[in-house]
Design an enzyme around this catalytic site. Sequence first.
Site: not given
Ligand code: DGY
Length: 339
Positions: A249, A278, A297
């Site tokens: 993240r 984002e 992402h």
């Molecule tokens: C998640 O699943 O947390 C990712 O960031 C998106 O696949």
Amino acid sequence: MAWKGMPAMTKAADVYVTRLLPEPALQILREGGLSFRVWPDEGRPVPRDVLLQEVRECEGLLCLLTDRVDEELLAAAPRLRVVANTAVGLDNVDLAACTRRGVMVTHTPGVLTETVADLAWALLLAAARRVVEAQKTIEAGGWNTWSLMFMTGQDVHGRTLGIVGAGRIGAAVARRARGFQMRILYHNRRRNEALERETGAEYRGFEELLEEADFVVCLVPLTEETRGLFGYEQFRRMKRTAVFVNVARGAVVREAELERALREGLIWAAGLDVFEKEPIGPDHPLLKLPNCVCLPHIGSATVATRLRMATLAAENLVAALAGRRPPNLANPEVLGPQA
Ligand code: DGY
């Protein structure tokens, strides 16, 4: 807004789906006997006011990581019993608040592990070997001849990989490193002995890992503990030839400090799939740096994996509303001490 294939509704929907999901996921909801409404736009999140309105009568919410599930939403949805997040990460959901209100929260672990590990490697290789910068150089007419030190990058094979956050995806990243004859270090809240046995990975303290690794791959979930974990000081500890990869993240990294570290050459390069806020636009400062590879992402974005994430979220939701324990329950304490 009603989904176009739905029968005209005489009562409020059981479930609100915050994005137009692939048909197999909607079919699972139908087969589960649920009535549902869908935000019909695939490329744009449901506006907050619409979401707060839509959840008023709902028992289930099937959402994405772009939807914030917090006290405000929970207060607006007094009948809510389950939040099914279509992601493994749960930082968009106030898990404690859901638990206090007895709302089950599910997510989609497992099905995206290998796919995200593949992308971590794509970023690692691209940043180390200057893949994006090299293509841009050709596009700009900058390839004049073959010359010895033109576009030279960093070797990957035989070097040291440091994984910060050695859960499922971290282990999958480590397994791939064996094919590159790498030494593997990891840092985690707890020792992962299975990983050590399987890959020969060695445990290190966070700072030791930063100092020893040639490649640092960040895979920690975003929590209050990990927010801002990587800043200027952490990049300063890393080797000047090091590559930093983040597929977890964005808020785990202090982005302005990373930018400064890249600009000052404290580290060699970075590969980022995630950002503090984002989406980022074309003027984002990290996009201006030749030694930073930026992706929107897409860690889990293969056709098969995204389909599986959507169907798994729907299966979790149907199970929970049918009174069964959902397969991927993130807050089992809501089911009581016997659960
Ligand atoms: C998640 O699943 O947390 C990712 O960031 C998106 O696949």
